[in-house]
Design a protein around this motif. Structure first.
Motif, short mmCIF file in Angstrom:
data_model
loop_
_atom_site.label_atom_id
_atom_site.label_comp_id
_atom_site.label_asym_id
_atom_site.label_seq_id
_atom_site.Cartn_x
_atom_site.Cartn_y
_atom_site.Cartn_z
N LEU A 112 2.79 6.07 -9.03
CA LEU A 112 1.37 6.36 -8.78
C LEU A 112 0.47 5.46 -9.62
CD1 LEU A 112 1.50 10.27 -8.82
CD2 LEU A 112 1.15 8.83 -6.81
N SER A 113 0.83 5.26 -10.88
CA SER A 113 0.00 4.45 -11.76
C SER A 113 -0.08 3.01 -11.28
CB SER A 113 0.56 4.48 -13.18
OG SER A 113 0.62 5.82 -13.67
N ALA A 114 0.98 2.55 -10.61
CA ALA A 114 1.00 1.16 -10.14
C ALA A 114 0.29 1.00 -8.80
CB ALA A 114 2.44 0.67 -10.03
N VAL A 115 0.51 1.91 -7.86
CA VAL A 115 0.03 1.66 -6.50
C VAL A 115 -1.32 2.31 -6.19
CG1 VAL A 115 2.43 1.43 -5.73
CG2 VAL A 115 1.20 3.58 -5.30
N CYS A 116 -1.73 3.29 -6.98
CA CYS A 116 -3.07 3.87 -6.77
C CYS A 116 -3.71 4.23 -8.10
CB CYS A 116 -3.01 5.06 -5.81
SG CYS A 116 -1.80 6.34 -6.22
N GLY A 117 -3.53 3.36 -9.08
CA GLY A 117 -4.06 3.60 -10.41
C GLY A 117 -5.26 2.72 -10.72
N GLU A 118 -5.39 2.33 -11.99
CA GLU A 118 -6.54 1.53 -12.41
C GLU A 118 -6.59 0.21 -11.65
OE1 GLU A 118 -6.86 0.70 -16.61
OE2 GLU A 118 -8.51 -0.69 -16.30
N GLY A 119 -5.45 -0.42 -11.46
CA GLY A 119 -5.44 -1.71 -10.77
C GLY A 119 -6.04 -1.63 -9.38
N THR A 120 -5.73 -0.56 -8.68
CA THR A 120 -6.23 -0.39 -7.30
C THR A 120 -7.72 -0.12 -7.27
OG1 THR A 120 -4.09 0.42 -6.55
CG2 THR A 120 -6.02 1.07 -5.24
N PHE A 121 -8.18 0.76 -8.11
CA PHE A 121 -9.57 1.23 -7.99
C PHE A 121 -10.56 0.48 -8.89
CE2 PHE A 121 -7.17 4.64 -6.05
CZ PHE A 121 -7.89 4.80 -4.88
N PHE A 122 -10.06 -0.48 -9.68
CA PHE A 122 -10.96 -1.24 -10.55
C PHE A 122 -10.69 -2.73 -10.44
CE2 PHE A 122 -10.81 3.04 -12.18
CZ PHE A 122 -12.14 3.31 -12.47
N SER A 123 -10.42 -3.18 -9.22
CA SER A 123 -10.23 -4.61 -9.02
C SER A 123 -11.60 -5.27 -8.89
CB SER A 123 -9.38 -4.84 -7.76
OG SER A 123 -8.97 -6.19 -7.70
N PRO A 124 -11.80 -6.43 -9.52
CA PRO A 124 -13.14 -7.02 -9.59
C PRO A 124 -13.76 -7.23 -8.21
CG PRO A 124 -11.62 -8.21 -11.01
CD PRO A 124 -10.80 -7.23 -10.23
N GLY A 125 -14.98 -6.79 -8.06
CA GLY A 125 -15.73 -7.03 -6.83
C GLY A 125 -15.28 -6.20 -5.65
N ALA A 126 -14.42 -5.19 -5.87
CA ALA A 126 -13.88 -4.41 -4.75
C ALA A 126 -14.00 -2.91 -5.03
CB ALA A 126 -12.42 -4.79 -4.49
#
Lengths: 433, 433
Positions: free
Chosen positions: B113-127
């Motif tokens: 969960l942390s990898a596929v719907c975590g910070e990376g997913t919801f805090f990608s620059p400009g998205a």
């Protein structure tokens, strides 16, 4: 519902025992008479059907959630976000405060969540758009929780640092490095002035970087940094993993020298965190994966402030949260509310240290400090330390130099004239907002 | 990112070992060049910084998430839902498939969960606008999970029912009744023809209705119903509670006669469910509180289908989910996709029984059956059984009569002429959509 049915879901707040009820603030868009809609809303989250067929009983008095305040803010041409609900009638945007009797579920986090932001909340008839904005716990309820075992004071005691923010750094590259390489980076960061070197929230116990070897090497590196600098340091190991491994990983990491542990709150579950908080011998630090999926919409979901309060309730001593700047898609006001939710009085619970983060570097420290208006916060760069052109030692030094400038009331650009690391940080990262 | 930086986050799917990667489908709104945005998106969910300062290493080959398909659907005047991101450039609506190397985190639900719907997913620059639409697991990854211990077949074996849907009923009133009253209602429901009488998802182990007494009385009532009807019955007890009580509550409820257990998946946490699934002696049934908070938006959050797949992965034998009709704010297509995610092939994992629910009664059974196109589902009225004017025995009978009509190809209105319970159900609930 008949008029009499409705009445059972409304109450004058003054007539209710304040110790017996949670106070819940919701935003709600509903079709038709708002009083009917919010009565249904209370019904759905408590005694959906309040009497048996053929019985004259009424379970609402003791077990019903009750509207204690209702404000209709606006009439809307359609529901927000393209959401739909069948039926006729005007759509109203409402704010409602509900008194919810906590004896319905007791001092248990999963059951609290199921009642206040579960099926009842998100599937109330004619109300597809709803957000749980805030939650207020009476002291009588909070007394059933331990909360943070260390809190801000305990975390500061670990470091012996009382007069400034706590400086964290996320070891980067975050995924793919061998434990030996991570330990060397951590050591350099500590020597440069970091208080806390931490694993990334995605880095866990893998075959290419086992927690056993990583915590042993970083534990040793921490002790080496402490010996070289004469100051206490923290290695914050990420033990996010399956629930039935948490205790073993805690024991392993702590024995090897980790002196604080990171847990991704929602992926692991707040209840498992509460369990670990009862056992832990070191402070627990929260990270925020998945929360934005529920909290980012202004008028839908569960607010980040609710999630912060729940993390404090579960026992986190430190709460890493999305920070300032457009990069993190959160308003400054919302970041400040979350930090305040960590620090403000909350029954007998100790405060948690707020750590608002996101693309930080030496130059963003002043903004965070000014916005929060306190020194009780953590500052958590990743690349701002570990991507610094002079390496992590220079990166960490640039952060400490920035703080020295702030504490002395000197602009960082002036301070940078005689501090090469800060100067290099401004050159490398200064174009960031 | 430079052009060379970008390339490291793109790959031809045919060149990747399919066993080594999850395939993730996202919707994404981004500002500026979509190729740059999705490269950042991959970077954020894997090797955010892929080399140390001063090093020529490149961790992307082994650890980087990689774009294997990108489609730009539209150019937008602004981000959906009023969300903002600073900067210049056109806004694009994209669909992207990403191959994510699961060795980055291993067969662990919290880290997945942390990898596929975590910070990376919801805090990608400009998205700021992103939704995880679907997730596809290679068999090599699934082989590390046990999945449902009973599955559809095991649950049917418990009841000896193979040729029709399984009939559940939620005992109502759901909150506030004494265990004695609940047991009487459950008994009547079983005698009327329910297969499964269940606790409401909000009903837990409270001082006014302890699980100990409730499970003892309902366990006894179940055995009495079995003796009177000569058919097997299930009492589905809700053991949703703090993680460290799950095992004890399992033992208590099962010893007392509960022969399936309800757990609210997200409030308790999927990892704790996986733990319980390893130990349980009876089937585990999921309920859906909190999922809508992440899944209801068309273009933001985490899709309900992903959550269904994760619940099956965690080991739920039965998955209660929002069902058909505008009441539950979910399209028929989405309900069908969730039911399919329970039943379709998924490595070695047993199928889970889908139970789409929401304000059901005898008259809504045909629609559910027709829409799903299978008899492998559960049907779960609350008031449709326990609010029936003839009481729960009559309510349960009305459901069975409706099924008899469907199985015989007869309209329920015709069948009702000679079946008083069905006739009364139509009179009482027939105005529901």
């Amino acid at each position: 519902m008949t008029a009499a049915d409705l009445e059972g879901f409304f109450a004058d707040a003054d007539t209710l025992d304040p110790d017996a009820y949670l106070r819940l603030d919701y935003y709600l868009e509903c079709r038709g008479d708002p009083r009917v809609a919010v009565a249904h809303f209370c019904s759905e989250q408590s005694t959906a059907q309040w009497r048996r067929v053929g019985s004259g009983e009424d379970l609402r008095g003791e077990f019903g959630a009750k509207v204690v305040h209702l404000a209709v803010d606006a009439t809307l041409p359609e529901f927000s976000y393209g959401l739909k609900s069948p039926g006729e009638g005007e759509i109203h945007a409402c704010r409602v405060r509900i008194a919810h009797p906590h004896r319905n579920f007791g001092p248990r986090i999963p059951n609290l969540l199921s009642a206040v932001c579960g099926e009842g909340t998100f599937f109330s008839p004619g109300a597809p758009v709803v957000k749980l904005l805030d939650i207020h716990f009476p002291d009588a309820y909070l007394s059933r929780f331990d909360g943070p075992g260390y809190g801000v004071e305990g975390f500061r005691d670990l470091l012996g640092v009382y007069d400034r923010p706590i400086f964290f750094g996320v070891i980067k590259p975050n995924i793919g490095l061998a434990p030996e390489d991570m330990a060397e980076l951590g050591l350099q960061g500590w020597l440069g002035g970091l208080d806390v070197a931490k694993d990334d929230e995605m880095l866990c116990d893998t075959d290419w970087c086992s927690l056993e070897r990583r915590s042993a090497l970083l534990g040793a590196a921490r002790r080496s940094a402490e010996a070289q600098t004469g100051t206490a340091k923290v290695y914050l190991a990420n033990v996010t993993d399956e629930v039935d491994r948490l205790t073993d990983l805690h024991d392993l990491a702590v024995e090897n020298g980790a002196n604080a542990l990171l847990v991704n709150a929602l992926p692991v579950g707040l209840s498992a965190v509460r369990m670990l908080a009862r056992q832990t011998r070191v402070p627990l630090v929260a990270h925020f994966p998945m929360i934005a999926a529920m909290s980012r919409m202004e008028r839908f979901g569960i607010s980040s402030v609710v999630m912060t309060k729940l993390q404090r309730l579960a026992g986190f001593d430190v709460i890493i949260m999305p920070g300032f700047g457009g990069r993190m898609f959160m308003s400054d006001a919302e970041v400040c509310r979350n930090a305040a939710a960590c620090l403000e009085p909350m029954g007998h619970l100790r405060p948690s240290l707020p750590v608002p983060g996101g693309s930080d570097w030496a130059g963003s420290l002043k903004r965070v400090h000014d916005a929060l208006g306190t020194r009780d916060f953590g500052f958590v760069p990743g690349r701002g330390v570990f991507g610094h052109p002079m390496g992590p030692r220079g990166g960490a030094a640039s952060i400490r130099q920035a703080w020295d400038a702030i504490a002395a009331g000197v602009p960082i650009e002036d301070h940078a004239i005689h501090h090469a690391e800060l100067s290099a940080a401004i050159d490398a990262f200064g174009s960031r907002a």
